[in-house]
Design a protein around this motif. Structure first.
Motif, PDB file in Angstrom:
ATOM      1  N   TRP A 300       0.830  -1.200   0.000  1.00  0.00           N
ATOM      2  CA  TRP A 300       0.000   0.000   0.000  1.00  0.00           C
ATOM      3  C   TRP A 300       0.871   1.260   0.000  1.00  0.00           C
ATOM      4  CZ3 TRP A 300      -5.474   0.118   2.368  1.00  0.00           C
ATOM      5  CH2 TRP A 300      -6.209  -0.927   1.808  1.00  0.00           C
ATOM      6  N   GLU A 301       0.314   2.269  -0.675  1.00  0.00           N
ATOM      7  CA  GLU A 301       1.060   3.525  -0.806  1.00  0.00           C
ATOM      8  C   GLU A 301       0.067   4.666  -0.980  1.00  0.00           C
ATOM      9  OE1 GLU A 301       2.878   3.545  -4.869  1.00  0.00           O
ATOM     10  OE2 GLU A 301       1.799   1.665  -5.037  1.00  0.00           O
ATOM     11  N   GLU A 302       0.568   5.896  -1.095  1.00  0.00           N
ATOM     12  CA  GLU A 302      -0.327   7.029  -1.351  1.00  0.00           C
ATOM     13  C   GLU A 302      -0.670   7.054  -2.830  1.00  0.00           C
ATOM     14  OE1 GLU A 302       1.143  10.758  -0.054  1.00  0.00           O
ATOM     15  OE2 GLU A 302       1.038  10.202   2.061  1.00  0.00           O
ATOM     16  N   VAL A 303      -1.958   7.103  -3.163  1.00  0.00           N
ATOM     17  CA  VAL A 303      -2.351   7.096  -4.574  1.00  0.00           C
ATOM     18  C   VAL A 303      -3.176   8.347  -4.858  1.00  0.00           C
ATOM     19  CG1 VAL A 303      -3.618   5.826  -6.352  1.00  0.00           C
ATOM     20  CG2 VAL A 303      -2.413   4.551  -4.547  1.00  0.00           C
ATOM     21  N   ARG A 304      -2.732   9.123  -5.884  1.00  0.00           N
ATOM     22  CA  ARG A 304      -3.513  10.308  -6.276  1.00  0.00           C
ATOM     23  C   ARG A 304      -4.564   9.845  -7.280  1.00  0.00           C
ATOM     24  NH1 ARG A 304      -1.625  16.041  -6.219  1.00  0.00           N
ATOM     25  NH2 ARG A 304      -3.107  16.189  -7.921  1.00  0.00           N
ATOM     26  N   ILE A 305      -5.822  10.065  -6.940  1.00  0.00           N
ATOM     27  CA  ILE A 305      -6.898   9.530  -7.778  1.00  0.00           C
ATOM     28  C   ILE A 305      -6.931  10.189  -9.162  1.00  0.00           C
ATOM     29  CG2 ILE A 305      -9.428   9.333  -7.968  1.00  0.00           C
ATOM     30  CD1 ILE A 305      -8.163   7.240  -6.141  1.00  0.00           C
ATOM     31  N   ASP A 306      -6.633  11.515  -9.237  1.00  0.00           N
ATOM     32  CA  ASP A 306      -6.665  12.165 -10.557  1.00  0.00           C
ATOM     33  C   ASP A 306      -5.593  11.578 -11.472  1.00  0.00           C
ATOM     34  OD1 ASP A 306      -4.817  13.204  -8.820  1.00  0.00           O
ATOM     35  OD2 ASP A 306      -4.905  15.257  -9.599  1.00  0.00           O
ATOM     36  N   GLU A 307      -4.406  11.316 -10.895  1.00  0.00           N
ATOM     37  CA  GLU A 307      -3.327  10.716 -11.710  1.00  0.00           C
ATOM     38  C   GLU A 307      -3.712   9.290 -12.109  1.00  0.00           C
ATOM     39  OE1 GLU A 307       0.159  11.071  -9.298  1.00  0.00           O
ATOM     40  OE2 GLU A 307       0.171  13.267  -9.447  1.00  0.00           O
ATOM     41  N   LEU A 310      -6.056   9.358 -14.977  1.00  0.00           N
ATOM     42  CA  LEU A 310      -5.350   9.668 -16.238  1.00  0.00           C
ATOM     43  C   LEU A 310      -4.674   8.414 -16.777  1.00  0.00           C
ATOM     44  CD1 LEU A 310      -3.814  13.186 -15.521  1.00  0.00           C
ATOM     45  CD2 LEU A 310      -5.429  12.581 -17.338  1.00  0.00           C
ATOM     46  N   SER A 311      -4.066   7.622 -15.881  1.00  0.00           N
ATOM     47  CA  SER A 311      -3.386   6.417 -16.371  1.00  0.00           C
ATOM     48  C   SER A 311      -4.399   5.376 -16.844  1.00  0.00           C
ATOM     49  CB  SER A 311      -2.443   5.836 -15.308  1.00  0.00           C
ATOM     50  OG  SER A 311      -3.191   5.265 -14.279  1.00  0.00           O
ATOM     51  N   VAL A 312      -5.608   5.370 -16.225  1.00  0.00           N
ATOM     52  CA  VAL A 312      -6.662   4.453 -16.696  1.00  0.00           C
ATOM     53  C   VAL A 312      -7.086   4.860 -18.110  1.00  0.00           C
ATOM     54  CG1 VAL A 312      -9.089   3.794 -16.322  1.00  0.00           C
ATOM     55  CG2 VAL A 312      -7.504   3.822 -14.396  1.00  0.00           C
ATOM     56  N   LYS A 313      -7.190   6.170 -18.314  1.00  0.00           N
ATOM     57  CA  LYS A 313      -7.581   6.679 -19.648  1.00  0.00           C
ATOM     58  C   LYS A 313      -6.530   6.266 -20.690  1.00  0.00           C
ATOM     59  CE  LYS A 313      -8.906   9.778 -22.873  1.00  0.00           C
ATOM     60  NZ  LYS A 313      -9.572   9.169 -24.006  1.00  0.00           N
ATOM     61  N   LEU A 339      -7.598  14.255  -2.659  1.00  0.00           N
ATOM     62  CA  LEU A 339      -7.501  13.416  -3.864  1.00  0.00           C
ATOM     63  C   LEU A 339      -6.616  12.212  -3.595  1.00  0.00           C
ATOM     64  CD1 LEU A 339      -6.984  16.119  -6.604  1.00  0.00           C
ATOM     65  CD2 LEU A 339      -8.835  14.461  -6.517  1.00  0.00           C
ATOM     66  N   THR A 340      -6.003  12.203  -2.410  1.00  0.00           N
ATOM     67  CA  THR A 340      -5.031  11.150  -2.126  1.00  0.00           C
ATOM     68  C   THR A 340      -5.627  10.078  -1.236  1.00  0.00           C
ATOM     69  OG1 THR A 340      -3.400  12.908  -2.150  1.00  0.00           O
ATOM     70  CG2 THR A 340      -2.655  10.766  -1.333  1.00  0.00           C
ATOM     71  N   LEU A 348      -6.109  -0.638  -7.595  1.00  0.00           N
ATOM     72  CA  LEU A 348      -7.047   0.469  -7.857  1.00  0.00           C
ATOM     73  C   LEU A 348      -7.138   0.736  -9.361  1.00  0.00           C
ATOM     74  CD1 LEU A 348      -6.303   2.965  -4.950  1.00  0.00           C
ATOM     75  CD2 LEU A 348      -8.410   1.707  -5.376  1.00  0.00           C
ATOM     76  N   LYS A 349      -5.994   0.624 -10.034  1.00  0.00           N
ATOM     77  CA  LYS A 349      -6.004   0.842 -11.490  1.00  0.00           C
ATOM     78  C   LYS A 349      -6.877  -0.227 -12.160  1.00  0.00           C
ATOM     79  CE  LYS A 349      -3.040   1.668 -15.391  1.00  0.00           C
ATOM     80  NZ  LYS A 349      -1.717   1.711 -15.923  1.00  0.00           N
TER      81      LYS A 349
END
Ligand code: ADP
Length: 453
Positions: A300-307, A310-313, A339-340, A348-349
Motif C-alpha cells: 500500500w502507498e499514497e495514490v492520487r486519484i486524478d493521476e 489519467l493512467s486508466v484513460k 484526492l489522495t 485500484l487501477k
C-alpha cells in the motif's frame, strides 16, 4: 431493539403484572374486610333500634337507646327506619330500595346492600308475636378514606417499584449480555482479510463458551475453504500466465515476419488479440483471489486519484483506441489531500479500468464521462456512459462473480471484472453505487476515503 432492552422491558412488564395483581388482591380484601366490619356495626345498631322499637315500656326503650349511644356511638349519617313486616308497597316505594332486598330479609338473616357509598342493612326483629323490619343506613366515611389512602399508597408503590424493576432489569440484562457484546465486537473485527483471527474463549462452562467455540470452529472451516479456493484460483492463474505470454510473444513475432500473406497476418493478429483478453482474464482472476484473501497490504502507498484516472484513460486508449472517454476535472477539489487515498496502485487501477472499459464496451464506444469530486470524507469518481444499461431486477447481482446481465449476449465477457472491482473498493474501505436504465446508460459511483480524513 436490542435484546437486553427487550429483556429489561419484558422483566418490567412481568413484574408490573404481578405487582398489579397483588395490589388488586390487597385492595379487594381490604375493601371487603372494611365493608364487612362496617355492615356488622350497622347490624348491631339496627338490632338495638329494632328491639327498642318493640318495647312497649318506654323507659326500657330509652335504656336501649342509651346503651347504643354510650357504648356504640353513632355512625356517620346513621338512619333507622322501622317498617311493618312485611312492608307495604307505599313504604317500599318511599325508600326506593330493590324489592329483592326485602324478600331476602324474609329469611331472618340480616341483608346487606350497598348503593352510592351508602351501606344499607335490613333486619327482621320479632318478640312476643310482634315483628317488624328495621332498615338502617349509614355512610362509611372513615372506610372510604382508608380505601382512598390505600389506593394512593398502592399506586405510588407501584410506580416506585416499576422504576426500580426497570433500572435493575437493565443493569441485570446488561451484565448478562456483557460476554455476548464482547463476542459481537470480536466478530465484527473479523473479515475476509483477517480470517485467521479467533474469539477469546473464557472457560466459563456455559452457553457463551459453547457459542464462542462453535464460532471458532466455523471460522476454522471457513478459513480452510477460503484458502483452498484462493490457492486453486491463484495457482491456476499463475500457471496460465507463462504459456499465454509465450503465445502472445510468438503471435507478435509471427505478425512481424516479412512476406507473410495477409490471411496469415490476420490470423496472428486475432491470436494476439484473443490471447490479450485471456491474459487480462487470468490477471483479473489472480487479483480477485488475492484481494479476496490478504489484500496485499504490504504494497500500500499514497495514490492520487486524478493521476490514477489519467493512467486508466491511457490504458483505455491503448486497448480501445476508438473510445470516447472524457475526464471532467471541473469539480476537482482544490486541496490535493482530498484526492489522495491510501491503497494499492495496481489494484485500484484494475478496479477503475474495469468500470471504464465496461462503459466503453457496453455503450459501443459512445461518450463516457469520468468526473472526480470529493465530499467531507470520500474522493468520489462518477463514471457515466450512454450504453445498453442494466435491467432493474439484475442490478443487485452485478457484483456476483461470473454473473452477466441478460442483455449482454452480443458482448464478450466473463463476469469477473466487477466482482474484482467491488472487492478492491471494499478493501480500501470504500463503497460503490450503480444507477442504470436500460437503453439510456449506466452510472458507477465509487467512494474512497481520502488518506487524511
Ligand atoms: P463482463 O466481463 O461480463 O463485462 P463484469 O464483471 O465486468 O463482467 O460485469 C458484470 C456485468 O455487469 C456485465 O456482464 C454486465 O451485464 C453488467 N455491466 C457492467 N458494466 C456495465 C455497463 N457499463 N453497462 C451495462 N452493463 C454493465
Amino acid at each position: 431493539m436490542k435484546i437486553q432492552n427487550k429483556i429489561a422491558l419484558i422483566f418490567t412488564a412481568l413484574c408490573a403484572g404481578i405487582i398489579l395483581a397483588l395490589s388488586a388482591f390487597v385492595y379487594f380484601f381490604a375493601s371487603e374486610s372494611i365493608s364487612a366490619s362496617f355492615f356488622h356495626r350497622l347490624e348491631v345498631r339496627s338490632d338495638i333500634v329494632g328491639h327498642a322499637a318493640l318495647q312497649e315500656n318506654k323507659s326500657l326503650t330509652s335504656i336501649y337507646y342509651d346503651i347504643k349511644e354510650r357504648h356504640l356511638g353513632s355512625l356517620p349519617y346513621e338512619k333507622h327506619r322501622i317498617l311493618p313486616d312485611p312492608p307495604d308497597e307505599a313504604t317500599r316505594k318511599r325508600l326506593s330500595l330493590p324489592s329483592s332486598f326485602y324478600e331476602a330479609a324474609q329469611s331472618d338473616v340480616p341483608v346487606r346492600y350497598f348503593n352510592r357509598d351508602t351501606s344499607y342493612v335490613v333486619l327482621r326483629v320479632a318478640r312476643d308475636n310482634k315483628k317488624l323490619m328495621v332498615v338502617s343506613s349509614a355512610l362509611d366515611t372513615y372506610g372510604m378514606q382508608e380505601m382512598g389512602n390505600l389506593k394512593h399508597v398502592l399506586l405510588i408503590g407501584f410506580f416506585i417499584a416499576m422504576v426500580f424493576v426497570f433500572t435493575f432489569g437493565k443493569l441485570f440484562s446488561n451484565e448478562i449480555f456483557k460476554p455476548i457484546r464482547r463476542i459481537i465486537r470480536n466478530v465484527k473485527g473479523i473479515n475476509a482479510h483477517n480470517l485467521h483471527q479467533r474469539l477469546v474463549v473464557d472457560p466459563t462452562d456455559d452457553d457463551v463458551e459453547a457459542l464462542s467455540r462453535t464460532f471458532n470452529d466455523m471460522l476454522d472451516r471457513l478459513e480452510i475453504t477460503f484458502e483452498m479456493q484462493n490457492n486453486f484460483v491463484s495457482n491456476a492463474s499463475h500457471e496460465f500466465r507463462t504459456p499465454l505470454t509465450i503465445v502472445s510473444g510468438e503471435a507478435e513475432l509471427g505478425m512481424s515476419m516479412p512476406g507473410l500473406p495477409d490471411g496469415a497476418k490476420e490470423s496472428f493478429l486475432n491470436i494476439y488479440k484473443e490471447v490479450g483478453k485471456l491474459e487480462h482474464l487470468t490477471n483479473s482472476m489472480l487479483s480477485l483471489a488475492q484481494t479476496g484473501f490478504d489484500g496485499k497490504k504490504e504494497q500500500w502507498e499514497e495514490v492520487r486519484i486524478d493521476e490514477l484516472i489519467l493512467s486508466v484513460k491511457e490504458a483505455a486508449d491503448r486497448i480501445i483506441p476508438e473510445n470516447q472517454v472524457a475526464i471532467d476535472f471541473d469539480n476537482l477539489p482544490e486541496d490535493e489531500c482530498k484526492l489522495t487515498v491510501n491503497g494499492n496502485l495496481a489494484l485500484l487501477k484494475a478496479a477503475f479500468s474495469n468500470i471504464v472499459l465496461n462503459s466503453c464496451k457496453y455503450s459501443d464506444n459512445k461518450p463516457v464521462t469520468v468526473k472526480i469530486s470529493a465530499d467531507s470524507k470520500y474522493v468520489i469518481v462518477d463514471i457515466t456512459d450512454q450504453g445498453i444499461g442494466i435491467p432493474d431486477r439484475e442490478i443487485g447481482q452485478i457484483f456476483v462473480p461470473f454473473f452477466r446481465a441478460s442483455n449482454t449476449a452480443p458482448y464478450k465477457g466473463y463476469g469477473i471484472g466487477l466482482p474484482l472491482t467491488h472487492n478492491i473498493i471494499r478493501m480500501h474501505q470504500g463503497k460503490a453505487d450503480v444507477h442504470s436504465r436500460v437503453g439510456e446508460g449506466t452510472r458507477f459511483t465509487t467512494y474512497l476515503p481520502y488518506k487524511y480524513f
